[in-house]
Design a protein around this motif. Structure first.
Motif, PDB file in Angstrom:
ATOM      1  N   LEU A   1       1.008  -1.321  -0.116  1.00 23.88           N
ATOM      2  CA  LEU A   1       0.057   0.184   0.005  1.00 23.88           C
ATOM      3  C   LEU A   1       0.798   1.238  -0.126  1.00 23.88           C
ATOM      4  N   THR A   2       1.793   1.384   0.936  1.00 21.86           N
ATOM      5  CA  THR A   2       2.870   2.439   0.962  1.00 21.86           C
ATOM      6  C   THR A   2       3.475   2.638  -0.328  1.00 21.86           C
ATOM      7  N   LEU A   3       3.859   1.492  -0.954  1.00 20.15           N
ATOM      8  CA  LEU A   3       4.498   1.630  -2.217  1.00 20.15           C
ATOM      9  C   LEU A   3       3.548   2.310  -3.268  1.00 20.15           C
ATOM     10  N   ALA A   4       2.452   1.876  -3.400  1.00 19.91           N
ATOM     11  CA  ALA A   4       1.458   2.069  -4.263  1.00 19.91           C
ATOM     12  C   ALA A   4       1.218   3.921  -4.069  1.00 19.91           C
ATOM     13  N   LEU A   5       0.839   4.106  -2.798  1.00 21.49           N
ATOM     14  CA  LEU A   5       0.653   5.515  -2.439  1.00 21.49           C
ATOM     15  C   LEU A   5       1.779   6.354  -3.129  1.00 21.49           C
ATOM     16  N   LEU A   6       3.165   5.945  -2.712  1.00 16.93           N
ATOM     17  CA  LEU A   6       4.414   6.568  -3.372  1.00 16.93           C
ATOM     18  C   LEU A   6       4.327   6.870  -4.744  1.00 16.93           C
ATOM     19  N   GLU A   7       3.799   5.607  -5.558  1.00 15.51           N
ATOM     20  CA  GLU A   7       3.621   5.913  -7.139  1.00 15.51           C
ATOM     21  C   GLU A   7       2.467   6.598  -7.449  1.00 15.51           C
ATOM     22  N   LEU A   8       1.494   6.821  -7.017  1.00 14.89           N
ATOM     23  CA  LEU A   8       0.455   7.690  -7.239  1.00 14.89           C
ATOM     24  C   LEU A   8       0.883   9.311  -6.900  1.00 14.89           C
ATOM     25  N   HIS A   9       1.738   9.435  -5.762  1.00 13.15           N
ATOM     26  CA  HIS A   9       1.846  10.813  -5.451  1.00 13.15           C
ATOM     27  C   HIS A   9       3.003  11.345  -6.460  1.00 13.15           C
ATOM     28  N   ALA A  10       4.096  10.517  -6.575  1.00  8.33           N
ATOM     29  CA  ALA A  10       5.399  11.097  -7.137  1.00  8.33           C
ATOM     30  C   ALA A  10       5.043  11.161  -8.812  1.00  8.33           C
ATOM     31  N   GLY A  11       4.081  10.017  -9.128  1.00  9.71           N
ATOM     32  CA  GLY A  11       3.889  10.289 -10.639  1.00  9.71           C
ATOM     33  C   GLY A  11       2.710  10.945 -11.326  1.00  9.71           C
ATOM     34  N   THR A  12       1.803  11.852 -10.347  1.00  5.15           N
ATOM     35  CA  THR A  12       0.910  12.514 -10.727  1.00  5.15           C
ATOM     36  C   THR A  12       0.863  13.639  -9.748  1.00  5.15           C
ATOM     37  N   ASN A  13      -0.160  14.560 -10.239  1.00  4.82           N
ATOM     38  CA  ASN A  13      -0.291  15.830  -9.421  1.00  4.82           C
ATOM     39  C   ASN A  13      -1.855  15.617  -8.748  1.00  4.82           C
ATOM     40  N   LEU A  14      -2.332  14.445  -8.706  1.00  7.39           N
ATOM     41  CA  LEU A  14      -3.498  13.914  -7.872  1.00  7.39           C
ATOM     42  C   LEU A  14      -3.614  14.486  -6.462  1.00  7.39           C
ATOM     43  N   GLU A  15      -4.376  14.934  -5.899  1.00 14.20           N
ATOM     44  CA  GLU A  15      -4.396  15.201  -4.369  1.00 14.20           C
ATOM     45  C   GLU A  15      -4.381  13.833  -3.631  1.00 14.20           C
ATOM     46  N   THR A  16      -3.517  13.517  -2.861  1.00 12.64           N
ATOM     47  CA  THR A  16      -3.355  12.403  -2.065  1.00 12.64           C
ATOM     48  C   THR A  16      -3.427  12.658  -0.262  1.00 12.64           C
ATOM     49  N   GLY A  17      -3.310  13.748  -0.178  1.00 12.08           N
ATOM     50  CA  GLY A  17      -3.410  14.090   1.263  1.00 12.08           C
ATOM     51  C   GLY A  17      -4.549  13.316   2.022  1.00 12.08           C
ATOM     52  N   SER A  18      -5.752  13.243   1.523  1.00 16.21           N
ATOM     53  CA  SER A  18      -6.913  13.060   2.364  1.00 16.21           C
ATOM     54  C   SER A  18      -6.976  11.479   2.328  1.00 16.21           C
TER      55      SER A  18
END
Length: 706
Positions: free
Chosen positions: A376-393
Motif C-alpha cells: 500500500l505504501t509503495l502504491a501511494l508513493l507511486e501515485l503521489h510521485a507520478g501524478t499531481n492528484l491530491e493524495t493528502g486525504s
C-alpha cells in the motif's frame, strides 16, 4: 444444560483430546441452544487430556465410541442416539458464529431435507486475516434417513436434490493451523492414511483424490497425485464436472509453487472448461495475477485482477456457490485487499492513475498485514510521485486506519513499522536518484502527517528554508530514530544547532542517528568536517561532532570522496579533543594505551600522527604512528591506506626528474634477478638504492624519503 423433551435439533459431536478448543466450541453453541429446543449428543473416541470432564458439563448424552479409523462410523453412532427432527454436526475445533438468525429461521420453517453451511478455515492461530471458505453438509432432517459415508471428510450421499445453502451460517475453524508441526502433523498423517485407504478401493474417485491433494501437500507423491487428478478430469471420468474446478485450481497452485511448465496451460484449461466456477474466477485468477505480476506483465495483471474483483463481488453478494466442492482459498478480504493494492500499481505502470486512486480509496487499512501495508505504501508513493492528484486525504485516512489496534495492538505496531520503513526510504538520495522523471518528490506525500509522524515532520523540514521554522519542527520530533536522515542533514546545513539545547540526546541515540545519516545521505563527510570546525564547547555538541565523524570515516568511499583528507584531519582533531576529556593524563600514555577501546587507541595514534606532521613535517614519525594505530585497531585499515597513499602521491609530485630516472633503472636491474639472489641484497644496501627506495617500495613497503 437441561435435556429438552422432543427437541427440534440434535447437535452431534465427536471429540478426542480437544481440550484446547472444546470449551470454546461448546460455549459458542449456547445462543443456539437457548433459541431452540436442542439436545447435545457427544461421543468421546478416546480422550486422555481432560476433554471428557469438559464435555460432561455440557452434553445431554455422552458416550464412548472406540475409534475404528472411520469418521462416518463415529458420526452415525451419534446419529443413532439423536432424538431431534434435525441433526447438526459440529466439530470440536470450530465454533459457531454469533449470527444464528439464518440457521434458526431455517430450522423453524424450512421444508428442505438438508442444508450446507460455511466452514471458514483460518491459517493463523489468531483466526484473523487470510482464510478459506468451504461448503459443508452439516444439517440433515432425520426423517430423510440419510447417513454419513466415507472414512474421512465424510458427507451425506447425493440424493439428486440440491441442498439449501445457508451462506450466513458460519463455523470458524482453526484445526488446520500448524498442520505440519508437532502433534498436528500426526493429524494430517492420519487423514492422508485414511484417504489412501479409500483410494486403494476406488483409485479413480475424484473426490478422494481432491481431498488427498488438500491434505497431502507435504507428501512425496503430491505432484504425482495432482497430475493424476488432472488427467482424470481431462479424461472426463466420473465426477469430473463436480471436482474438475477444484482439481484445476490445485493444479494451478502446484504449478505456481513448484515452477512447473504446465502453469499457463492449466490456467487456460480452467478458464475454458469451468469459466463460471468461483474456483476459476477467484483462486485461479488470483494465481494468474501473481504470475503476471512477477513477469511484469502489467496488462495481464489488469485482466486477471479485474476478473478477480468482479468474482469477489459476486461471491459476497450471494452468487452461485453450490458448485464449490472444496475450500475456496482466496475469497477472504485479506487476499482481495492485497490484490486491489497491487492492481492499483499495475494501473499506474500502464498510465491509468485515475483508476489507481479509485482502487486505493476502497482499501481498508485496518484489515492489512505487514506485506500488504508495504504494498500500500509503495502504491501511494507511486501515485503521489507520478501524478499531481491530491493524495493528502487518502493518506490521512489510511494512516488513521493503520494505527488502529485491529485485530491487535501488536499487529498495528507491525503495520506502522512497515509503513515507516517505506516512508523513510523515500527520503534517501538513492530513492530520489532512481526516480528522476517524477512530478514531485515521493517524500512530500507525507507532508499531511506533519506533527503526527516523523516522516511528515521531515517532509516539512525539507520544504522549509527558514532556520527558525526548521528548529521548531525539530522540537516536535518525538522519536529521533524515526526521523529520516535527510531532514536532519538539511537542518544542520541551515545552521540549526544540534542537538537542541533543551533536547539532550543519549550516546546510543546519537549512534543511531549518525549511522542512519551515513547510510542514507552521501553528503555526510562535509557535514562531519563542518561539525568539528564549528562544534560548541558543550559536551552534547562535542560528542555529536565525534559521532558524525566516526560514522563518516566508517562509511567513506576513500577512492572517490574528494574531502577524504579533510575528514581524516577532522577525525584526528576531534579525537585529540575528546580523549583528554574521557581519560586521565596518566592513562593517555603509550605504555598504557592498550587498555583503551580499539577505536580510542587508533584515535590517540592518529591525533599524534597529525600533530607530528603539522608541527614539523616529520613524515617518518607520521607513518610510524599511523602503522602503530593500525596495529591497535585493524578495522581502520582503509583510513591508513588512504593516508599513506596520499603521502606517497605528495612525495612523487616533489621528486626531481633525475631521481625518477634512477628509480626506473633500479627497477629494471631488480627485475633481471631472482629476489633471493645475493646481488639483490647488495643493490638494496647501496647508497643509490636508498635514495629511491621509497619510490620503489612505497610507504606500504616501508620506504620513506631520505
Amino acid at each position: 444444560m437441561r435435556k429438552q423433551k422432543n427437541p427440534l435439533l440434535t447437535i452431534g459431536m465427536i471429540f478426542r483430546d480437544d481440550i484446547r478448543s472444546l470449551k470454546r466450541c461448546l460455549e459458542a453453541l449456547r445462543p443456539l441452544r437457548d433459541a431452540l429446543p436442542c439436545e447435545l449428543v457427544m461421543a468421546d473416541t478416546g480422550s486422555v487430556d481432560g476433554s471428557r470432564e469438559i464435555a460432561v458439563r455440557y452434553a445431554d448424552i455422552l458416550f464412548d465410541f472406540p475409534w475404528v479409523d472411520d469418521f462416518s462410523a463415529a458420526r452415525n453412532a451419534v446419529m443413532d442416539r439423536a432424538a431431534g427432527k434435525w441433526f447438526l454436526t459440529v466439530d470440536s475445533d470450530e465454533y459457531l458464529d454469533g449470527d444464528i438468525s439464518e440457521l434458526v429461521d431455517f430450522l423453524c420453517g424450512s421444508s428442505e431435507s438438508r442444508a450446507m453451511v460455511i466452514v471458514r478455515n483460518y491459517v493463523t492461530a489468531e483466526m484473523n486475516g487470510q482464510y478459506s471458505d468451504s461448503w459443508a453438509g452439516r444439517l440433515v432432517r432425520m426423517s430423510s434417513g440419510l447417513r454419513y459415508q466415507g472414512r474421512i471428510h465424510e458427507n451425506f450421499p447425493d440424493t439428486g436434490a440440491r441442498p439449501a445453502m445457508l451462506g450466513r451460517t458460519v463455523f470458524h475453524h482453526d484445526g488446520y493451523v500448524g498442520m505440519n508441526q508437532g502433534a498436528d502433523r500426526k493429524k494430517r498423517a492420519r487423514n492422508v492414511a485414511l484417504l489412501r485407504a479409500s483410494l486403494a478401493e476406488e483409485p479413480e474417485n475424484l473426490r478422494h483424490l481432491t481431498q488427498l491433494i488438500e491434505s497431502g501437500r507435504e507428501e512425496p507423491d503430491y505432484l504425482e497425485v495432482v497430475r493424476r487428478a488432472a488427467a482424470l478430469v481431462e479424461g472426463k471420468k466420473p465426477g469430473w464436472r463436480e471436482y474438475g474446478p477444484a482439481v484445476f485450481r490445485h493444479a494451478v497452485f502446484a504449478a505456481r509453487r513448484l515452477d512447473l511448465p504446465e502453469l499457463r496451460d492449466w490456467i487456460r484449461r480452467a478458464e475454458e472448461w469451468f469459466p463460471d466456477s468461483f474456483f476459476t474466477r477467484i483462486d485461479v485468477a488470483h494465481t494468474a495475477f501473481v504470475d503476471s505480476w512477477d513477469r511484469e506483465d502489467w496488462f495481464g495483471c489488469i485482466h486477471y485482477g479485474e476478473d478477480f474483483l468482479r468474482a469477489e463481488e459476486d461471491y459476497r453478494s450471494g452468487g452461485n456457490k453450490r458448485e464449490l466442492s472444496g475450500a475456496l482459498m482466496m475469497a477472504s478480504p485479506a487476499w482481495e485487499q492485497n490484490l486491489r493494492i497491487l492492481l492499483a500499481s499495475a494501473y499506474m505502470k500502464t498510465g491509468h492513475p485515475d483508476r489507481t486512486g479509485v482502487l486505493l480509496e476502497r482499501v481498508d487499512g485496518r484489515e492489512l498485514g505487514v506485506s500488504q501495508t508495504r504494498n500500500l505504501t509503495l502504491a501511494l508513493l507511486e501515485l503521489h510521485a507520478g501524478t499531481n492528484l491530491e493524495t493528502g486525504s487518502l493518506l490521512l485516512r489510511l494512516y488513521d486506519e493503520l494505527c488502529q489496534p485491529v485485530p491487535t495492538q501488536e499487529q498495528a505496531d507491525e503495520r506502522m513499522a512497515a509503513f515507516w520503513e517505506l516512508a523513510a526510504g523515500s527520503f534517501t538520495r538513492e530513492y530520489r536518484k532512481d526516480r528522476e522523471e517524477i512530478c514531485r518528490p515521493g517524500c512530500t506525500l507525507f507532508a499531511p502527517l506533519t506533527g503526527r509522524h516523523e516522516a511528515g515532520t521531515a517532509s516539512a523540514i525539507l520544504d522549509s528554508a527558514d532556520t527558525a521554522e526548521i528548529t521548531e519542527l525539530l522540537r516536535a520530533v518525538e522519536r529521533w530514530d524515526l526521523l529520516p536522515a535527510a531532514a536532519l542533514t538539511r537542518a544542520m546545513s541551515f545552521g540549526v544547532p544540534f542537538p537542541l539545547a533543551d533536547r539532550p540526546l543519549k550516546l546510543e541515540e546519537m549512534d543511531v542517528l549518525a549511522d542512519r545519516m551515513a547510510r542514507e545521505d552521501s553528503g555526510l563527510t562535509a557535514l562531519a568536517v563542518r561539525a568539528v570546525e564549528e562544534r560548541p564547547e558543550d559536551w552534547q555538541g562535542v560528542i555529536w561532532a565525534r559521532e558524525l565523524v566516526l560514522a563518516a570515516v566508517q562509511s567513506c568511499d576513500w577512492e572517490r570522496d574528494e574531502r577524504g583528507m579533510d575528514l581524516c584531519r577532522a577525525f584526528a582533531r576531534i579525537e585529540g579533543d575528546v580523549l583528554p576529556r574521557y581519560y586521565s593524563e596518566a592513562l593517555l600514555r603509550e605504555e598504557n594505551i592498550d587498555v583503551l577501546p580499539p577505536i580510542h587507541r587508533f584515535g590517540w595514534y592518529a591525533a599524534r600522527a597529525f600533530q607530528a606532521l603539522e608541527a614539523g613535517g616529520n613524515a617518518e614519525e607520521y607513518v610510524c604512528l599511523l602503522r602503530m594505530g593500525l596495529a591497535s585497531c585493524p578495522g581502520m585499515k582503509p583510513v591508513v591506506e588512504f593516508l599513506l597513499d596520499r603521502l606517497e602521491r605528495n612525495w612523487r609530485r616533489q621528486v626531481p626528474t633525475e631521481l625518477l630516472a634512477l628509480a626506473e633503472q633500479v627497477r629494471t636491474i631488480l627485475a633481471a634477478y631472482d629476489p633471493s639472489d645475493p646481488a639483490v641484497a647488495a643493490l638494496k644496501a647501496s647508497p643509490a638504492y636508498q635514495k629511491v627506495a621509497y619510490l620503489i617500495e612505497g610507504t606500504d613497503g616501508g620506504g620513506l624519503p631520505s
